[in-house]
Write a protein that holds these residues in place. Structure first.
Motif, mmCIF file in Angstrom:
data_model
loop_
_atom_site.group_PDB
_atom_site.id
_atom_site.type_symbol
_atom_site.label_atom_id
_atom_site.label_comp_id
_atom_site.label_asym_id
_atom_site.label_seq_id
_atom_site.Cartn_x
_atom_site.Cartn_y
_atom_site.Cartn_z
ATOM 1 N N ASN A 111 6.450 -47.480 65.263
ATOM 2 C CA ASN A 111 5.888 -48.686 65.865
ATOM 3 C C ASN A 111 5.214 -49.542 64.797
ATOM 4 O O ASN A 111 4.640 -49.031 63.826
ATOM 5 C CB ASN A 111 4.955 -48.379 67.039
ATOM 6 C CG ASN A 111 3.843 -47.405 66.740
ATOM 7 O OD1 ASN A 111 3.965 -46.548 65.880
ATOM 8 N ND2 ASN A 111 2.743 -47.540 67.458
ATOM 9 N N CYS B 124 8.079 -51.471 69.184
ATOM 10 C CA CYS B 124 8.013 -50.019 69.382
ATOM 11 C C CYS B 124 8.925 -49.288 68.410
ATOM 12 O O CYS B 124 9.891 -49.864 67.878
ATOM 13 C CB CYS B 124 8.439 -49.664 70.797
ATOM 14 S SG CYS B 124 7.313 -50.181 72.083
ATOM 15 N N ALA B 125 8.661 -48.011 68.237
ATOM 16 C CA ALA B 125 9.458 -47.173 67.336
ATOM 17 C C ALA B 125 10.936 -47.164 67.738
ATOM 18 O O ALA B 125 11.829 -47.238 66.881
ATOM 19 C CB ALA B 125 8.912 -45.752 67.356
ATOM 20 N N GLU B 126 11.191 -47.080 69.034
ATOM 21 C CA GLU B 126 12.580 -47.001 69.511
ATOM 22 C C GLU B 126 13.349 -48.259 69.155
ATOM 23 O O GLU B 126 14.480 -48.221 68.673
ATOM 24 C CB GLU B 126 12.603 -46.819 71.033
ATOM 25 C CG GLU B 126 11.940 -45.548 71.533
ATOM 26 C CD GLU B 126 10.464 -45.718 71.850
ATOM 27 O OE1 GLU B 126 9.749 -46.413 71.089
ATOM 28 O OE2 GLU B 126 10.009 -45.161 72.856
ATOM 29 N N GLU C 150 2.689 -52.727 64.712
ATOM 30 C CA GLU C 150 1.831 -53.588 65.535
ATOM 31 C C GLU C 150 1.526 -54.901 64.821
ATOM 32 O O GLU C 150 1.907 -55.120 63.664
ATOM 33 C CB GLU C 150 0.553 -52.818 65.904
ATOM 34 C CG GLU C 150 0.890 -51.622 66.766
ATOM 35 C CD GLU C 150 -0.320 -50.884 67.331
ATOM 36 O OE1 GLU C 150 -1.456 -51.132 66.868
ATOM 37 O OE2 GLU C 150 -0.115 -50.075 68.255
HETATM 38 N N1 THU Z 1 4.877 -47.434 71.589
HETATM 39 C C1 THU Z 1 6.069 -47.082 71.013
HETATM 40 O O1 THU Z 1 6.309 -47.383 69.835
HETATM 41 N N2 THU Z 1 6.972 -46.402 71.751
HETATM 42 C C2 THU Z 1 6.731 -45.895 72.999
HETATM 43 O O2 THU Z 1 7.569 -45.212 73.538
HETATM 44 C C3 THU Z 1 5.454 -46.210 73.678
HETATM 45 C C4 THU Z 1 4.566 -47.155 72.986
HETATM 46 C C5 THU Z 1 3.871 -48.085 70.769
HETATM 47 C C6 THU Z 1 3.561 -49.531 71.072
HETATM 48 C C7 THU Z 1 2.164 -49.649 70.533
HETATM 49 O O3 THU Z 1 2.215 -49.889 69.147
HETATM 50 C C8 THU Z 1 1.550 -48.285 70.740
HETATM 51 O O4 THU Z 1 2.644 -47.393 70.920
HETATM 52 C C9 THU Z 1 0.612 -48.187 71.937
HETATM 53 O O5 THU Z 1 1.224 -48.687 73.075
#
Ligand code: THU
Length: 143
Positions: free
Chosen positions: A50, A61-63, A52
């Motif tokens: 992820n 997000c990581a995905e 931000e």
């Molecule tokens: N986040 C992800 O990267 N993947 C997920 O499956 C859930 C949430 C990240 C977004 C944000 O940077 C942090 O987690 C908190 O929500």
């Protein structure tokens, strides 16, 4: 692929790649770090974390990081993704279940009945985590 075709070694391998990717997370606002390992049908694995942003909404997000890296390199066919996440100071993370936006991105490139999402202790299909998903096939023109 079918759940039974993803063996324990592959699952553990994807989880450990996701754990390593998690160390690259840029998450100064939530302090919740996430890593993903996306297995392409050609055998290559794309990682993501992820990322931000001070304006919050541009956060990726990581995905989606993993998907966008793969697609930007010409890879569009995928078998599975492993996702791990947790508070930054928790070294052994639990499963981070993909957010709705990431599920929708998966829906764009993956067959919901075939694409597998590896969480810490279970493997689910995209269809199980996104029932009745709207995807490219909904826009096919029919007479
Ligand atoms: N986040 C992800 O990267 N993947 C997920 O499956 C859930 C949430 C990240 C977004 C944000 O940077 C942090 O987690 C908190 O929500």
């Amino acid at each position: 692929m079918r759940k039974e075709d993803l063996d324990e070694i592959q699952i553990n391998n994807l989880i450990s790649i996701a754990q390593k990717a998690r160390t690259m997370a840029y998450a100064p606002y939530s302090n919740y770090t996430v890593g993903a390992a996306l297995l392409a049908k050609n055998g290559s694995v794309f990682t993501g974390c992820n990322i931000e942003n001070a304006a919050y909404s541009p956060t990726n997000c990581a995905e989606r990081t993993a998907f966008f890296k793969a697609v930007s390199e010409g890879v569009r066919e995928f078998d599975a993704i492993a996702v791990v996440g947790g508070p930054r100071d928790v070294e052994i993370p639990t499963a981070a279940t993909p957010c709705g936006v990431c599920r929708q991105v998966m829906m764009e490139f993956c067959d919901p009945e075939e694409f597998l999402v590896v969480l810490s202790d279970e493997v689910m299909t995209l269809k199980e985590i996104l029932p009745l998903g709207f995807g490219p096939s909904n826009l096919e023109i029919r007479d």
